[in-house]
Write an enzyme that holds these catalytic residues in place. Structure first.
Site: not given
Length: 262
Positions: A36, A89, A92, A102-103, A105, A111, A129
Protein backbone atom coordinates in the site's frame (compact mmCIF):
# COMPACT_ATOMS: atom_id res chain seq x y z
CA UNK A 1 -4.43 -0.21 -15.85
CA UNK A 2 -7.22 0.06 -13.26
CA UNK A 3 -9.40 -2.30 -15.30
CA UNK A 4 -6.82 -5.02 -14.66
CA UNK A 5 -6.54 -4.36 -10.90
CA UNK A 6 -8.17 -6.52 -8.25
CA UNK A 7 -10.70 -4.89 -5.89
CA UNK A 8 -8.08 -4.92 -3.10
CA UNK A 9 -5.51 -3.21 -5.33
CA UNK A 10 -8.11 -0.61 -6.31
CA UNK A 11 -8.85 -0.02 -2.63
CA UNK A 12 -5.16 0.43 -1.87
CA UNK A 13 -4.78 2.77 -4.83
CA UNK A 14 -7.65 5.11 -3.89
CA UNK A 15 -6.49 5.20 -0.25
CA UNK A 16 -2.99 6.14 -1.36
CA UNK A 17 -4.29 8.68 -3.86
CA UNK A 18 -6.44 10.38 -1.21
CA UNK A 19 -3.59 10.39 1.32
CA UNK A 20 -1.21 11.92 -1.20
CA UNK A 21 -3.46 15.01 -1.21
CA UNK A 22 -2.44 15.61 2.42
CA UNK A 23 1.13 16.31 1.32
CA UNK A 24 2.12 19.91 0.61
CA UNK A 25 5.20 21.47 -0.92
CA UNK A 26 7.98 22.02 1.61
CA UNK A 27 6.99 19.11 3.83
CA UNK A 28 9.34 16.51 5.25
CA UNK A 29 7.55 13.22 4.78
CA UNK A 30 8.01 9.73 6.18
CA UNK A 31 7.34 7.01 3.61
CA UNK A 32 6.30 3.56 4.77
CA UNK A 33 7.06 0.12 3.45
CA UNK A 34 4.79 -2.45 1.83
CA UNK A 35 2.37 -2.80 -1.04
CA UNK A 36 0.00 0.00 0.00
CA UNK A 37 2.88 2.37 0.76
CA UNK A 38 4.26 1.67 -2.70
CA UNK A 39 1.05 3.02 -4.21
CA UNK A 40 1.54 6.19 -2.16
CA UNK A 41 5.12 6.64 -3.37
CA UNK A 42 3.91 6.36 -6.97
CA UNK A 43 1.12 8.87 -6.37
CA UNK A 44 3.58 11.35 -4.85
CA UNK A 45 5.97 10.77 -7.73
CA UNK A 46 3.16 11.64 -10.13
CA UNK A 47 2.61 14.91 -8.26
CA UNK A 48 6.34 15.68 -8.30
CA UNK A 49 6.39 15.18 -12.05
CA UNK A 50 3.09 16.80 -13.04
CA UNK A 51 2.47 19.42 -10.35
CA UNK A 52 5.98 20.43 -9.30
CA UNK A 53 5.49 19.12 -5.75
CA UNK A 54 8.70 19.64 -3.76
CA UNK A 55 9.17 17.46 -0.72
CA UNK A 56 11.95 15.69 1.13
CA UNK A 57 11.25 12.15 2.23
CA UNK A 58 12.63 9.72 4.77
CA UNK A 59 12.14 6.12 3.71
CA UNK A 60 11.58 3.27 6.16
CA UNK A 61 13.39 0.65 4.07
CA UNK A 62 15.93 0.36 1.30
CA UNK A 63 13.26 -0.76 -1.17
CA UNK A 64 11.03 2.24 -0.41
CA UNK A 65 14.03 4.55 -0.80
CA UNK A 66 14.85 3.01 -4.18
CA UNK A 67 11.27 3.39 -5.42
CA UNK A 68 11.06 6.98 -4.18
CA UNK A 69 14.25 7.97 -6.00
CA UNK A 70 13.01 6.19 -9.12
CA UNK A 71 9.90 8.40 -9.27
CA UNK A 72 11.79 11.63 -8.56
CA UNK A 73 11.34 12.12 -4.81
CA UNK A 74 14.25 13.62 -2.87
CA UNK A 75 15.22 11.03 -0.23
CA UNK A 76 17.16 12.09 2.86
CA UNK A 77 18.18 10.45 6.13
CA UNK A 78 16.10 10.94 9.26
CA UNK A 79 19.07 12.54 11.01
CA UNK A 80 19.23 15.12 8.22
CA UNK A 81 15.49 15.76 8.37
CA UNK A 82 15.56 16.15 12.15
CA UNK A 83 11.78 15.93 12.48
CA UNK A 84 8.97 15.12 10.06
CA UNK A 85 5.73 16.89 9.30
CA UNK A 86 3.87 13.75 8.32
CA UNK A 87 4.39 10.00 7.94
CA UNK A 88 2.11 7.95 5.70
CA UNK A 89 2.31 4.18 5.93
CA UNK A 90 0.25 1.05 5.56
CA UNK A 91 -0.82 -1.36 8.30
CA UNK A 92 -1.47 -5.06 8.58
CA UNK A 93 -4.33 -4.45 11.02
CA UNK A 94 -5.95 -1.49 12.77
CA UNK A 95 -8.65 -1.30 15.41
CA UNK A 96 -11.25 1.31 16.33
CA UNK A 97 -8.72 3.27 18.41
CA UNK A 98 -6.27 3.25 15.48
CA UNK A 99 -3.84 0.96 17.24
CA UNK A 100 -1.95 -1.05 14.67
CA UNK A 101 -0.08 -4.21 13.86
CA UNK A 102 2.73 -3.47 11.42
CA UNK A 103 5.80 -5.29 10.22
CA UNK A 104 4.46 -7.70 7.62
CA UNK A 105 7.00 -6.22 5.24
CA UNK A 106 9.81 -6.62 7.76
CA UNK A 107 10.50 -2.91 8.37
CA UNK A 108 8.75 -2.39 11.69
CA UNK A 109 11.78 -0.93 13.53
CA UNK A 110 12.45 1.87 11.06
CA UNK A 111 8.71 2.38 10.55
CA UNK A 112 8.13 2.93 14.28
CA UNK A 113 11.10 5.29 14.62
CA UNK A 114 9.97 7.37 11.63
CA UNK A 115 6.31 7.41 12.71
CA UNK A 116 7.12 8.62 16.22
CA UNK A 117 9.50 11.27 14.86
CA UNK A 118 6.57 12.89 13.03
CA UNK A 119 4.00 15.50 13.94
CA UNK A 120 1.32 13.26 12.44
CA UNK A 121 0.99 9.66 11.25
CA UNK A 122 -1.62 8.64 8.71
CA UNK A 123 -2.29 5.02 7.81
CA UNK A 124 -3.57 3.98 4.40
CA UNK A 125 -5.37 0.65 4.14
CA UNK A 126 -8.11 -1.29 2.41
CA UNK A 127 -11.26 -1.86 4.45
CA UNK A 128 -10.33 -5.48 5.19
CA UNK A 129 -7.53 -4.36 7.51
CA UNK A 130 -9.95 -3.06 10.17
CA UNK A 131 -10.55 -5.46 13.06
CA UNK A 132 -12.41 -5.39 16.34
CA UNK A 133 -9.41 -6.82 18.20
CA UNK A 134 -5.82 -6.99 16.96
CA UNK A 135 -4.08 -10.33 16.61
CA UNK A 136 -5.43 -12.28 13.64
CA UNK A 137 -2.40 -11.08 11.68
CA UNK A 138 0.83 -12.57 13.13
CA UNK A 139 2.57 -10.01 15.34
CA UNK A 140 6.16 -9.37 14.18
CA UNK A 141 8.88 -8.97 16.80
CA UNK A 142 12.37 -7.90 15.71
CA UNK A 143 15.15 -9.67 17.65
CA UNK A 144 18.93 -9.65 17.43
CA UNK A 145 20.52 -12.75 15.84
CA UNK A 146 22.56 -13.65 18.94
CA UNK A 147 20.62 -16.11 21.06
CA UNK A 148 17.40 -15.68 19.14
CA UNK A 149 16.16 -19.12 20.18
CA UNK A 150 16.56 -18.14 23.85
CA UNK A 151 14.68 -14.92 23.15
CA UNK A 152 11.95 -16.92 21.43
CA UNK A 153 11.63 -19.21 24.46
CA UNK A 154 11.41 -16.23 26.84
CA UNK A 155 8.69 -14.67 24.68
CA UNK A 156 6.69 -17.91 24.71
CA UNK A 157 6.98 -18.12 28.49
CA UNK A 158 5.91 -14.49 28.85
CA UNK A 159 2.85 -15.08 26.64
CA UNK A 160 1.45 -17.52 29.21
CA UNK A 161 0.54 -14.56 31.42
CA UNK A 162 -0.86 -12.43 28.57
CA UNK A 163 -4.46 -12.14 27.38
CA UNK A 164 -3.98 -13.87 24.02
CA UNK A 165 -5.66 -16.85 22.36
CA UNK A 166 -2.55 -18.40 20.80
CA UNK A 167 1.11 -18.66 21.78
CA UNK A 168 2.78 -20.20 18.74
CA UNK A 169 5.87 -18.37 17.49
CA UNK A 170 7.94 -18.87 14.36
CA UNK A 171 11.12 -17.50 12.84
CA UNK A 172 10.36 -15.63 9.63
CA UNK A 173 12.08 -17.20 6.65
CA UNK A 174 13.16 -15.88 3.26
CA UNK A 175 13.02 -19.04 1.19
CA UNK A 176 15.55 -21.37 2.86
CA UNK A 177 17.28 -18.77 5.06
CA UNK A 178 16.11 -16.58 7.95
CA UNK A 179 14.65 -13.25 6.91
CA UNK A 180 17.10 -10.43 7.65
CA UNK A 181 15.92 -6.87 8.33
CA UNK A 182 17.67 -3.75 7.06
CA UNK A 183 19.30 -3.55 10.49
CA UNK A 184 20.63 -7.10 10.24
CA UNK A 185 18.16 -8.57 12.71
CA UNK A 186 15.68 -11.46 12.65
CA UNK A 187 11.89 -11.44 12.97
CA UNK A 188 9.80 -13.73 15.13
CA UNK A 189 6.12 -13.89 14.13
CA UNK A 190 3.72 -14.40 17.03
CA UNK A 191 0.53 -16.26 16.09
CA UNK A 192 -1.74 -14.91 18.82
CA UNK A 193 -5.15 -14.95 17.04
CA UNK A 194 -6.51 -12.31 19.40
CA UNK A 195 -4.77 -9.76 21.66
CA UNK A 196 -6.85 -8.75 24.66
CA UNK A 197 -4.56 -5.99 25.95
CA UNK A 198 -2.27 -4.69 23.21
CA UNK A 199 -0.70 -1.98 25.35
CA UNK A 200 0.30 -4.44 28.08
CA UNK A 201 1.72 -6.87 25.53
CA UNK A 202 3.75 -4.18 23.76
CA UNK A 203 5.37 -3.14 27.03
CA UNK A 204 6.06 -6.73 28.10
CA UNK A 205 7.64 -7.71 24.78
CA UNK A 206 10.14 -4.88 24.88
CA UNK A 207 11.33 -6.05 28.30
CA UNK A 208 12.46 -9.43 26.93
CA UNK A 209 16.26 -9.56 26.42
CA UNK A 210 17.09 -9.73 22.73
CA UNK A 211 13.92 -7.98 21.56
CA UNK A 212 14.66 -4.82 19.58
CA UNK A 213 11.08 -3.71 18.88
CA UNK A 214 7.61 -5.13 18.33
CA UNK A 215 4.98 -4.47 15.67
CA UNK A 216 2.31 -3.05 17.97
CA UNK A 217 1.87 0.67 17.24
CA UNK A 218 -0.06 2.04 20.22
CA UNK A 219 -1.22 5.70 20.32
CA UNK A 220 0.95 6.55 17.30
CA UNK A 221 -1.55 6.75 14.42
CA UNK A 222 -3.61 9.94 14.13
CA UNK A 223 -5.79 9.15 11.12
CA UNK A 224 -6.57 6.34 8.71
CA UNK A 225 -7.54 6.55 5.06
CA UNK A 226 -9.66 3.52 4.16
CA UNK A 227 -10.05 2.59 0.51
CA UNK A 228 -12.78 0.48 -1.10
CA UNK A 229 -12.71 -1.41 -4.37
CA UNK A 230 -15.41 0.75 -5.94
CA UNK A 231 -13.46 3.98 -5.46
CA UNK A 232 -15.00 5.06 -2.16
CA UNK A 233 -12.57 6.35 0.41
CA UNK A 234 -13.02 7.34 4.06
CA UNK A 235 -10.71 9.59 6.09
CA UNK A 236 -11.10 8.92 9.82
CA UNK A 237 -9.31 11.35 12.16
CA UNK A 238 -9.25 10.05 15.73
CA UNK A 239 -8.05 13.35 17.22
CA UNK A 240 -10.69 15.51 15.56
CA UNK A 241 -13.35 12.81 15.89
CA UNK A 242 -14.36 13.25 12.26
CA UNK A 243 -14.97 10.98 9.28
CA UNK A 244 -14.85 12.31 5.72
CA UNK A 245 -16.31 10.36 2.79
CA UNK A 246 -15.20 10.72 -0.81
CA UNK A 247 -15.12 8.82 -4.08
CA UNK A 248 -12.17 8.89 -6.46
CA UNK A 249 -12.19 8.38 -10.19
CA UNK A 250 -10.60 5.05 -11.11
CA UNK A 251 -9.58 6.26 -14.54
CA UNK A 252 -6.61 4.98 -16.45
CA UNK A 253 -3.18 5.89 -15.07
CA UNK A 254 0.14 5.83 -16.86
CA UNK A 255 3.17 3.61 -16.47
CA UNK A 256 4.15 5.08 -13.10
CA UNK A 257 1.81 2.39 -11.73
CA UNK A 258 2.28 -0.35 -14.30
CA UNK A 259 4.26 -2.71 -12.06
CA UNK A 260 2.19 -2.42 -8.88
CA UNK A 261 -0.85 -4.46 -9.87
CA UNK A 262 1.15 -7.51 -10.89
Amino acid sequence: MTAEMSPIDKAKFVAAKRASDLVETGMRIGLGTGSTAAWLVRCLGERVRDQGLRIRAVATSTRTAALAREVGIDVIALDEAGWLDLTIDGADEFDGDLNLIKGGGGALLQEKIVATASDRMVVIADAGKEVEKLGAFPLPVEVIPFGWKATQKMIEEMLVSMDVLGRKTSLRMDQDAPFVTDEGNRILDLHLNRIGNARQLALALNQVPGVVENGLFIDICDAVVIGHGDGRVDLRDINAGTVEHDRLDLGESDNLFSDLAD
